[in-house]
Design an enzyme around this catalytic site. Structure first.
Site, PDB file in Angstrom:
ATOM      1  N   LYS A   1       0.842  -1.201   0.000  1.00  0.00           N
ATOM      2  CA  LYS A   1       0.000   0.000   0.000  1.00  0.00           C
ATOM      3  C   LYS A   1       0.872   1.243   0.000  1.00  0.00           C
ATOM      4  O   LYS A   1       2.004   1.235   0.467  1.00  0.00           O
ATOM      5  CB  LYS A   1      -0.933   0.002   1.215  1.00  0.00           C
ATOM      6  CG  LYS A   1      -1.883  -1.191   1.263  1.00  0.00           C
ATOM      7  CD  LYS A   1      -2.931  -1.120   0.154  1.00  0.00           C
ATOM      8  CE  LYS A   1      -3.820  -2.351   0.141  1.00  0.00           C
ATOM      9  NZ  LYS A   1      -3.199  -3.506  -0.512  1.00  0.00           N
ATOM     10  N   ASP A   2       0.292   2.315  -0.478  1.00  0.00           N
ATOM     11  CA  ASP A   2       1.005   3.568  -0.649  1.00  0.00           C
ATOM     12  C   ASP A   2       1.441   4.161   0.678  1.00  0.00           C
ATOM     13  O   ASP A   2       0.822   3.930   1.717  1.00  0.00           O
ATOM     14  CB  ASP A   2       0.081   4.558  -1.373  1.00  0.00           C
ATOM     15  CG  ASP A   2       0.811   5.808  -1.817  1.00  0.00           C
ATOM     16  OD1 ASP A   2       1.944   5.688  -2.289  1.00  0.00           O
ATOM     17  OD2 ASP A   2       0.242   6.893  -1.670  1.00  0.00           O
TER      18      ASP A   2
END
EC number: 5.4.99.-
Length: 694
Positions: A337-338
């Site tokens: 995930k970012d």
């Protein structure tokens, strides 16, 4: 065509497939403007309950058939701090294929294939558990012991020892014992009143008198890893008396833990077959009644949902590992995930009970994280074990792309509808390559593929144009190649750089020394750079394909019509478009795929296929087999669709003040939500909507 910094000529401009005008705005002005929520295999959103105490799974509202169900890939975890794809459950490039194509010898815990995750993670873990001075002292102590043994000098009595200090937390103490023994199998650790002491492993020295040092190292790593149902095999030995001596030593010293057997080998000498000694752990007694055949006790697995804010996935895992007294590879997850976002994702940790995880909840919250739905499960997660990601995005500072008569509201609606209906080019996002960095990750990957190990190290340690301690240290290294001096300058928090420099200090800045230095990184991080190069080529190939043929599917294209596959489907599902199929318009652009580089892929049989070969030739890879034996890396390759579509798209213009409903749209923000298949980049989708690089 444009020339890159290495002199190779590539088609490197990213293009669009929609003809709307677009609009301008700012994304990621704060983490709360970019929310990523994982979508599990059942098509459910992962998010916390309103009371903050439980984890709520919300059903997707519509279009369940639009999502491609991901196959359960048998791949290992990827740990990449470079990979900040915004929710892209990206198996960087094709890492799953790499693991599944390992040879049988690599899969064995034999002398030729000890690839313990504990060893790969030990440097990072030691750095987090020990202060810099103690960490340095431990390395020097280990070097002194090896130096003494290599000089054939006998150790004085009592044996020298080094105290690593008192570690009050029991789990951290256990993690330290394991990390030291994995990194330095010729040392042993002892504990007394919370103090950890390191001493030479005299049994290791004694075994070295019977077998090679390489075999002794492998055996003690195997012994410390304690992996159930695993085996360790020494090198074939035709001397029966010598084998008997090895058997006797192992049974005398470790007979309560392991049993040994000799098995015939393939070669023969004077009619007497070589034999190799194989070691395996003894089966544990489980009370009066034994377990049914083949059944064994499973490790504890605890599942939870991780919420994090403005943190890289592996920064979060590293913190949790230290607090729980385990290593980062004990965590599994479906996708990365970012960093610059608020994200929700499923995770599983081994060797930790739900009760133990709950005890550190308050400490987790101080690190901009939270955990929900803590529960026991039967197994780890696999990368790719999800359908995709849901995005909630705010775009601020809205303005028109052009000074024309159309209103901003019209331009936004037009853009969103076009991308919803026609899709976007499925590029890898700029963060995959290190956005804004002087040396991007694909250049390091190219050097590794060409076996230019020293060049790859120097590219990794190339400084940015920023006057800070990290870049000063890197600049010093490039000027002097003094790894020890650079270590003294490199800040403690730069774990990867310090791990690399420690290895270079031990082994030297030579081709062989740099190969050893790359092993201070986990396999997943080593291969990430090669996947970054492959991803760059894929982006350029997609642009070239669209520039040459446009949206029409032509003879020689590769297509995949099966809707139940992800990008890692095999070549057997790929079909080569015929001339008759082109004339009949049998296929659509969203079915066209392009290969990710590797030794097991098919290339298009048209101008795009020739383009691939030209680029490989210009990059010096015309004879490349996409295997780097020195670093234990194999890249089979895979395929990726050129075009993807967002699902469940909705948007709303949000005014700063409800009373200003009739105000100019430029004072508003755009609230946008949509779902993407795994491995797709939200920023790339937004780029197509807004018609500009963001």
């Amino acid at each position: 065509m444009a020339e890159d910094t290495d002199g190779g000529i590539r088609f490197n401009s990213l293009c669009f497939i929609n003809d709307h005008v677009g609009f301008q705005g700012s994304i990621k002005t704060s983490p709360s403007d970019f929310i990523v929520i994982e979508i599990d295999e059942q098509g459910q959103l992962v998010s916390k309950a309103t009371d903050g105490s439980l984890y709520e799974i919300s059903k997707m509202q519509s279009e369940p058939s639009n999502f491609v169900k991901k196959p359960k890939l048998n791949i290992q975890n990827v740990s990449l701090e470079h990979e900040n794809s915004e929710g892209a459950a990206d198996l960087p490039g094709c890492s799953g294929g790499d693991r599944s194509h390992r040879s049988d010898s690599e899969k064995e815990n034999s002398i030729n294939g000890v690839t313990s995750k504990c060893e790969e993670e030990s440097i990072d873990l030691l750095s987090s558990l020990l202060d810099e001075k103690t960490h340095t002292s431990l390395g020097q102590f280990a070097c002194d012991i090896k130096g003494m043994w290599n000089s054939q000098a006998e150790l004085t009595e009592p044996s020298p020892e080094l105290s690593l200090g008192k570690i009050l937390d029991k789990n951290q103490r256990a993690a330290l014992h394991s990390a030291v023994r994995q990194k330095f199998p010729f040392l042993i650790t002892l504990g007394h009143n919370s103090e950890v002491v390191v001493k030479p492993n005299l049994e290791y020295k004694e075994l070295c008198r019977l077998v090679s040092e390489e075999e002794a190292l492998g055996f003690f790593k195997y012994l410390d890893a304690k992996k159930e149902n695993s085996k360790f095999t020494f090198k074939p030995d035709p001397n029966k008396d010598h084998r008997k001596a090895v058997h006797h030593f192992l049974n005398k010293k470790f007979g309560n833990l392991v049993e040994t057997k000799s098995f015939p080998g393939q070669s023969h000498s004077a009619g007497n077959p070589d034999s190799a000694i194989t070691v395996r752990f003894r089966e544990k007694a489980h009370g009066k009644r034994s377990h049914p055949e083949g059944e064994r006790r499973k490790a504890v697995h605890t599942a939870f949902t991780l919420q994090k804010e403005n943190l890289e996935t592996f920064e979060a895992i590293g913190f949790l590992a230290v607090k729980l007294g385990v290593i980062p590879s004990d965590f599994s997850y479906a996708g990365l995930k970012d960093k610059r976002a608020i994200t929700y994702q499923s995770m599983v940790v081994k060797k930790v009970t739900p009760e133990r995880l709950k005890t550190i909840e308050e400490e987790i919250k101080k690190k901009r994280m939270n955990v929900f739905n803590i529960r026991s499960v039967g197994d780890s997660l696999r990368l790719g074990q999800l359908k995709g990601n849901h995005f909630e995005i705010i775009i601020r500072n809205l303005r028109n792309q052009l000074n024309d008569s159309a209103s901003l509201r019209e331009r936004i609606s037009e853009a969103i509808e076009n991308v919803k209906n026609r899709g976007f080019v499925n590029y890898y996002g700029p963060q995959r390559f290190g956005k804004g960095q002087k040396i991007q990750t694909d250049r390091i990957g190219l050097a590794l593929l060409k076996n230019e190990m020293v060049k790859a190290i120097k590219l990794f340690l190339t400084p940015e144009d920023v006057d800070d301690p990290v870049n000063k240290a890197k600049q010093y290294f490039l000027q002097t190649e003094d790894a020890k001096g650079t270590l003294s300058l490199m800040p403690e928090f730069r774990v990867r750089e310090r791990a690399l420099l420690e290895s270079l200090h031990r082994f030297g800045v030579t081709e062989e020394g740099c190969v050893r230095a790359w092993f201070s990184f986990p396999h997943s991080m080593r291969i990430f750079y090669i996947h970054a190069y492959s991803s760059r080529i894929w982006n350029e190939a997609a642009s070239y394909r669209l520039a040459v043929y446009g949206p029409k599917v032509v003879e020689g294209d590769l297509i995949c019509s099966d809707e139940d596959v992800d990008e890692h489907f095999p070549s057997s599902k790929v079909h080569l478009v015929t001339k008759e199929e082109e004339s009949a318009n049998t296929y659509a652009l969203h079915q066209v795929v392009l290969p990710m580089l590797g030794y097991n892929v098919q290339y298009p049989e048209n101008q795009v296929g020739r383009w691939y070969q030209e680029v490989l030739s210009r990059d010096g890879l015309q004879a490349c087999r996409f295997r780097v034996p020195a670093l234990k890396m194999n890249v089979p390759g895979c395929y990726r669709h050129i075009v993807k579509h967002p699902h469940n798209v909705s948007h709303q213009l949000v005014h700063p003040d409800p009373a200003t409903e009739e105000a100019d749209d430029t004072t508003s923000s755009l609230s946008l939500s949509f779902d993407l298949d795994a491995s797709c980049y939200a920023t790339v989708c937004l780029r197509e909507m807004m018609k500009g690089d963001i």
